[in-house]
Write a protein that holds these residues in place. Structure first.
Motif, PDB file in Angstrom:
ATOM      1  N   ALA A 123       0.871  -1.449  -0.182  1.00 13.86           N
ATOM      2  CA  ALA A 123       0.020   0.157   0.056  1.00 13.86           C
ATOM      3  C   ALA A 123       0.584   1.413   0.271  1.00 13.86           C
ATOM      4  O   ALA A 123       0.406   2.071  -0.734  1.00 13.86           O
ATOM      5  N   ALA A 124       1.999   1.400   0.767  1.00 17.39           N
ATOM      6  CA  ALA A 124       3.205   2.361   1.160  1.00 17.39           C
ATOM      7  C   ALA A 124       3.643   2.342  -0.494  1.00 17.39           C
ATOM      8  O   ALA A 124       3.471   3.934  -1.026  1.00 17.39           O
ATOM      9  N   ILE A 125       3.797   1.821  -1.320  1.00 15.90           N
ATOM     10  CA  ILE A 125       4.352   1.861  -2.948  1.00 15.90           C
ATOM     11  C   ILE A 125       3.584   2.004  -2.898  1.00 15.90           C
ATOM     12  O   ILE A 125       4.030   3.294  -4.509  1.00 15.90           O
ATOM     13  N   ILE A 126       2.120   1.579  -3.290  1.00 17.33           N
ATOM     14  CA  ILE A 126       1.126   2.203  -4.204  1.00 17.33           C
ATOM     15  C   ILE A 126       0.884   3.087  -4.017  1.00 17.33           C
ATOM     16  O   ILE A 126       0.609   4.453  -4.972  1.00 17.33           O
ATOM     17  N   MET A 127       0.425   4.048  -2.461  1.00 13.57           N
ATOM     18  CA  MET A 127       0.547   5.678  -3.021  1.00 13.57           C
ATOM     19  C   MET A 127       1.590   6.487  -3.341  1.00 13.57           C
ATOM     20  O   MET A 127       1.338   7.635  -3.132  1.00 13.57           O
ATOM     21  N   LEU A 146      -1.576  18.619  -7.791  1.00 14.04           N
ATOM     22  CA  LEU A 146      -0.351  18.734  -7.000  1.00 14.04           C
ATOM     23  C   LEU A 146      -0.372  18.622  -5.924  1.00 14.04           C
ATOM     24  O   LEU A 146       0.271  18.123  -5.975  1.00 14.04           O
ATOM     25  N   VAL A 147      -1.480  19.468  -5.099  1.00 17.31           N
ATOM     26  CA  VAL A 147      -1.663  19.252  -3.482  1.00 17.31           C
ATOM     27  C   VAL A 147      -1.315  18.250  -2.924  1.00 17.31           C
ATOM     28  O   VAL A 147      -0.605  16.929  -2.365  1.00 17.31           O
ATOM     29  N   LEU A 148      -2.676  17.340  -4.080  1.00 18.85           N
ATOM     30  CA  LEU A 148      -3.498  16.368  -3.659  1.00 18.85           C
ATOM     31  C   LEU A 148      -1.522  14.611  -3.966  1.00 18.85           C
ATOM     32  O   LEU A 148      -1.937  13.747  -3.298  1.00 18.85           O
ATOM     33  N   GLY A 149      -0.809  15.313  -4.402  1.00 18.94           N
ATOM     34  CA  GLY A 149      -0.920  13.944  -5.112  1.00 18.94           C
ATOM     35  C   GLY A 149       0.881  14.070  -4.254  1.00 18.94           C
ATOM     36  O   GLY A 149       1.230  13.783  -3.227  1.00 18.94           O
ATOM     37  N   ALA A 150       1.018  15.860  -4.073  1.00 17.67           N
ATOM     38  CA  ALA A 150       2.337  15.734  -2.765  1.00 17.67           C
ATOM     39  C   ALA A 150       1.417  15.231  -1.833  1.00 17.67           C
ATOM     40  O   ALA A 150       2.064  14.321  -1.122  1.00 17.67           O
ATOM     41  N   LEU A 151       0.790  14.916  -0.774  1.00 14.62           N
ATOM     42  CA  LEU A 151      -0.270  14.910   0.341  1.00 14.62           C
ATOM     43  C   LEU A 151      -0.104  13.376  -0.165  1.00 14.62           C
ATOM     44  O   LEU A 151      -0.224  12.599   1.061  1.00 14.62           O
ATOM     45  N   VAL A 152      -0.665  12.616  -0.795  1.00 13.41           N
ATOM     46  CA  VAL A 152      -0.792  10.753  -1.531  1.00 13.41           C
ATOM     47  C   VAL A 152       0.484  10.828  -1.028  1.00 13.41           C
ATOM     48  O   VAL A 152       0.757   9.752  -0.036  1.00 13.41           O
ATOM     49  N   ALA A 153       1.822  10.910  -2.105  1.00 10.97           N
ATOM     50  CA  ALA A 153       2.953  10.477  -1.637  1.00 10.97           C
ATOM     51  C   ALA A 153       3.758  10.783   0.131  1.00 10.97           C
ATOM     52  O   ALA A 153       4.188   9.723   0.506  1.00 10.97           O
ATOM     53  N   ILE A 154       3.360  12.022   0.639  1.00 10.86           N
ATOM     54  CA  ILE A 154       4.293  12.123   1.555  1.00 10.86           C
ATOM     55  C   ILE A 154       2.965  11.262   2.734  1.00 10.86           C
ATOM     56  O   ILE A 154       4.278  10.323   3.429  1.00 10.86           O
ATOM     57  N   VAL A 155       2.141  10.824   2.917  1.00  8.75           N
ATOM     58  CA  VAL A 155       1.119   9.725   3.739  1.00  8.75           C
ATOM     59  C   VAL A 155       1.985   9.007   3.615  1.00  8.75           C
ATOM     60  O   VAL A 155       2.195   7.499   3.962  1.00  8.75           O
ATOM     61  N   GLY A 156       2.112   8.384   2.209  1.00  6.73           N
ATOM     62  CA  GLY A 156       2.509   6.530   2.015  1.00  6.73           C
ATOM     63  C   GLY A 156       3.920   6.377   1.800  1.00  6.73           C
ATOM     64  O   GLY A 156       3.978   5.600   2.553  1.00  6.73           O
ATOM     65  N   LEU A 157       4.748   7.850   1.993  1.00  6.41           N
ATOM     66  CA  LEU A 157       6.034   7.156   2.738  1.00  6.41           C
ATOM     67  C   LEU A 157       5.711   7.241   4.014  1.00  6.41           C
ATOM     68  O   LEU A 157       6.586   6.275   4.974  1.00  6.41           O
ATOM     69  N   THR A 178       6.412   4.006   8.117  1.00  5.17           N
ATOM     70  CA  THR A 178       6.712   2.894   9.350  1.00  5.17           C
ATOM     71  C   THR A 178       6.050   2.401  10.426  1.00  5.17           C
ATOM     72  O   THR A 178       6.261   1.994  11.326  1.00  5.17           O
ATOM     73  N   GLY A 179       4.567   2.085   9.122  1.00  6.11           N
ATOM     74  CA  GLY A 179       3.872   1.276  10.332  1.00  6.11           C
ATOM     75  C   GLY A 179       2.782   1.900  10.611  1.00  6.11           C
ATOM     76  O   GLY A 179       2.451   1.294  12.204  1.00  6.11           O
ATOM     77  N   ALA A 180       3.317   3.557  11.183  1.00  6.57           N
ATOM     78  CA  ALA A 180       2.674   4.245  12.441  1.00  6.57           C
ATOM     79  C   ALA A 180       1.107   3.632  12.836  1.00  6.57           C
ATOM     80  O   ALA A 180       1.050   3.603  10.964  1.00  6.57           O
ATOM     81  N   GLY A 181      -0.272   4.108  13.392  1.00  2.05           N
ATOM     82  CA  GLY A 181      -1.634   3.744  13.607  1.00  2.05           C
ATOM     83  C   GLY A 181      -1.109   4.904  12.633  1.00  2.05           C
ATOM     84  O   GLY A 181      -2.564   4.736  12.154  1.00  2.05           O
ATOM     85  N   TRP A 182      -1.510   6.235  13.052  1.00  2.00           N
ATOM     86  CA  TRP A 182      -1.825   7.801  12.478  1.00  2.00           C
ATOM     87  C   TRP A 182      -1.767   7.585  10.704  1.00  2.00           C
ATOM     88  O   TRP A 182      -2.382   7.882  10.250  1.00  2.00           O
ATOM     89  N   ALA A 183      -0.163   6.969  10.450  1.00  2.00           N
ATOM     90  CA  ALA A 183       0.103   6.762   8.892  1.00  2.00           C
ATOM     91  C   ALA A 183      -1.128   5.879   8.603  1.00  2.00           C
ATOM     92  O   ALA A 183      -1.850   6.198   7.346  1.00  2.00           O
ATOM     93  N   ARG A 184      -1.287   4.887   8.560  1.00  2.00           N
ATOM     94  CA  ARG A 184      -2.483   3.761   7.976  1.00  2.00           C
ATOM     95  C   ARG A 184      -3.587   5.197   8.092  1.00  2.00           C
ATOM     96  O   ARG A 184      -4.473   4.723   7.276  1.00  2.00           O
TER      97      ARG A 184
END
Length: 130
Positions: A3-7, A48-59, A63-69
């Motif tokens: 999921a992280a790679i896809i994001m 642009l904004v959404l793409g950057a946000l999706v990539a940052i959350v994907g990165l 970490t597998g953190a709950g907030w990231a999920r």
């Protein structure tokens, strides 16, 4: 990890799509008027904004953190909505991104880190616990 790679990939490509919409409005076909119609430059900035946000959350999802999920599910849902509204301009691409976002939501919401530990799928240097 999938999921992280896809994001990250979807975020990068959405970012590039936003650049294409901002830089050259003639890349996309202008169809009939819709209720949610924005100028293509506006859509470009949204992507642009959404793409950057999706990539940052994907990165962060690496970490597998709950907030990231939780953030990944929310951002993927917003991406689905934005690409649904983008359908009149680029239908094939929008449907592909919507499908990938659904897969990300499924993968993130069904992953159970505790199950991985119970099944012995962990990396540990301490062999005394096995």
């Amino acid at each position: 990890m999938f999921a992280a790679i896809i994001m990250v990939t979807v975020g990068f490509i959405q970012f590039c799509q936003g650049i294409a919409a901002v830089a050259d409005d003639e890349v996309f076909v202008r169809g009939i008027d819709y209720v949610y119609k924005f100028d293509l430059t506006t859509w470009g900035w949204i992507h642009l904004v959404l793409g950057a946000l999706v990539a940052i959350v994907g990165l962060a999802l690496f970490t597998g953190a709950g907030w990231a999920r939780v953030s990944a599910i929310i951002v993927a849902a917003i991406s689905i909505l934005a690409n649904f509204l983008w359908l009149p301009y680029y239908p094939a691409w929008s449907l592909l991104i919507i499908a990938l976002d659904v897969v990300v939501i499924w993968a993130v919401s069904t992953w159970n880190p505790d199950q991985d530990l119970r099944d012995g799928n962990f990396r540990s240097t301490d062999t005394s616990t096995r």
